[in-house]
Scaffold this active site. Structure first.
Site, PDB file in Angstrom:
ATOM      1  N   LYS A   1     -11.725   3.157  -6.328  1.00 43.91           N
ATOM      2  CA  LYS A   1     -11.585   4.569  -6.408  1.00 43.91           C
ATOM      3  C   LYS A   1     -12.826   5.571  -7.148  1.00 43.91           C
ATOM      4  CE  LYS A   1      -6.989   4.957  -5.541  1.00 43.91           C
ATOM      5  NZ  LYS A   1      -5.981   3.729  -5.659  1.00 43.91           N
TER       6      LYS A   1
ATOM      7  N   PHE B   1       0.864  -2.122  -7.060  1.00 44.62           N
ATOM      8  CA  PHE B   1       0.327  -2.031  -5.690  1.00 44.62           C
ATOM      9  C   PHE B   1      -1.168  -2.225  -5.660  1.00 44.62           C
ATOM     10  CE2 PHE B   1      -2.203   0.864  -3.045  1.00 44.62           C
ATOM     11  CZ  PHE B   1      -1.618   0.743  -1.897  1.00 44.62           C
TER      12      PHE B   1
ATOM     13  N   ASP C   1      -6.433  -5.566 -11.868  1.00 47.70           N
ATOM     14  CA  ASP C   1      -6.671  -4.431 -10.898  1.00 47.70           C
ATOM     15  C   ASP C   1      -6.810  -3.337 -11.354  1.00 47.70           C
ATOM     16  OD1 ASP C   1      -6.949  -2.552  -8.848  1.00 47.70           O
ATOM     17  OD2 ASP C   1      -5.081  -3.432  -7.630  1.00 47.70           O
TER      18      ASP C   1
END
Ligand SMILES: *Cc1c(COP(=O)(O)O)cnc(C)c1O
Length: 403
Positions: A256, A142, A227
């Site tokens: 985040k 993702f 990532d």
């Protein structure tokens, strides 16, 4: 004066106005304090998901909140036509923590991934002026919802309605080094992967896999893009998850927890990758503004002053032990994976009903990752007694749905 609305009324009004892309939990949160969220009825919920691994410091941390209030009074935004001091301070701290040469601040994770992909394209174009280079991405990954990030997200369900996506993307199996090797050729300009697959169900990269991919990238002159939007920023007990392995990426994406709730992301690069893009190649209006960078700067300060990575290492070990016991006790729990305060319990059944009904009934907020995995990504400041409180509610929820 607005008449006090019920939860039901709020939800009905929300459904009336929002573009329908989410099936939300039937809760309306109004405020947060410490490690608890409060809904419009005043009910407290224990938070063990941290706004999807965002609220590293929990809610209303006095030091953090005072700092962003002060920055809000001083200056919110100036654009990247000018320098601003919080972004320079945050940039210095973040590049140092990530062992990278350069940083570009974005507004989100998906934009950080877009920037990383543009570095890969630019780097390859600089080498041979061609447009036919390839990027290797992982199945079950993702990387975000914008079109470039979606193109490297190995999930047919997310991709199918939006094709055609970016050309030149090839998918390999995560933790399957041979499948990566089979896709490599002289046109490969980059590999992009999560160090720990998050949304896909909490799968850490095997040591031999990650180190093997690094070696292949070196052999072919390709960039390794990690990532770390979910697994970075201290979540695994080191500032970045790759720091547990004997590798260093060329490009890193972060978001985040970087802003602890204020929307900010970043891509960072080192070596040749750090100068692949030149003036005019990339930009953003909001990205790196003084307000969001003030937040990131304070978050990075607090990581140091409170020695948060050491804390995560310790509490993470405790959470591991407690979740192992849950796995041993209930047959319905099949597997337990993760690192630090990023762990997952895989169930024999889809966990949707457990998360949205049984756990909410216990006033505990947990989220799923993939279909069968409950994901544990709490605020990084939790203590062992918070783990104990969570485990009690989790066990009650499991028992209520049958072991
Ligand atoms: C959440 C996430 C993203 C996307 O970030 P957004 O801020 O939602 O755009 C990308 N990669 C990973 C690994 C993520 O967990």
């Amino acid at each position: 004066m607005e008449i006090q609305k019920t939860k039901k009324e709020w939800i009905a009004e929300g459904e009336d106005v929002f573009y329908k892309t989410y099936n939300r939990f039937p809760v309306v949160f109004e405020r947060g304090e410490g490690l608890y969220l409060y809904d419009t009825d005043g009910t407290a919920y224990q938070d063990f998901y941290a706004g999807i691994a965002v609220n590293a410091l929990g809610y209303g941390d006095p030091e953090y909140t005072a700092y962003i209030k002060e920055q809000a009074d001083k200056l919110l935004h100036v654009s990247n036509y000018f320098y601003n001091t919080p972004s320079i301070r945050a940039g210095k701290k973040l590049t140092k923590a990530a062992q990278m040469d350069k940083v570009f601040f974005t507004n989100s994770g998906t934009e950080a991934v877009e920037g990383a992909l543009k570095i890969a394209r630019r780097y390859a174009y600089d080498k041979d002026g061609s447009h036919d280079h390839q990027i290797i991405a992982m199945r079950n990954s993702f990387h975000g919802r914008s079109t470039g990030a979606l193109s490297v997200t190995g999930n047919d369900h997310y991709q199918e309605p939006f094709k055609p996506l970016l050309p030149g993307i090839r998918f390999a199996g995560f933790n399957d080094l041979d499948s990566v090797k089979a896709l490599f050729n002289e046109k490969t300009c980059a590999v992009i992967m999560e160090t720990i697959q998050g949304e896909g169900g909490i799968y850490p990269a095997d040591r031999a896999f990650l180190e093997g991919v690094r070696a292949l990238c070196d052999q072919y002159g390709a960039l390794l893009i990690l990532d770390e939007i979910q697994c970075g920023m201290g979540r695994t007990g080191k500032m970045f998850a790759w720091q547990h392995y004997n590798v260093r990426p060329d490009v890193v994406t972060v978001a985040k927890a970087l802003g602890n709730g204020v929307p900010i992301g970043a891509f960072l690069a080192r070596g040749t990758a750090a100068s692949a893009m030149v003036p005019g190649d990339h930009g953003t209006t909001y990205g790196g503004n003084p307000f969001v960078c003030g937040a990131a700067e304070k978050v990075l300060d607090i990581f140091e002053s409170r020695e948060l990575t050491a804390h995560v290492e310790k509490v993470g070990r405790y959470l591991w032990k407690e979740l192992e016991a849950v796995k041993a006790k209930y047959d319905i729990v099949k597997d337990h994976r993760g690192m630090g305060l990023m762990q997952g319990l895989e169930f024999a059944v889809p966990v949707g009903p457990i998360v949205t009904n049984a756990l909410l009934e216990q006033k505990l907020v947990l989220i799923s990752a993939g279909t069968n995995v409950i994901r544990f990504v709490p605020p990084l400041v939790i203590r062992e007694e918070d783990v104990d409180a969570m485990i009690g509610k989790l066990a009650a929820a499991i028992e209520s749905v049958g072991r």
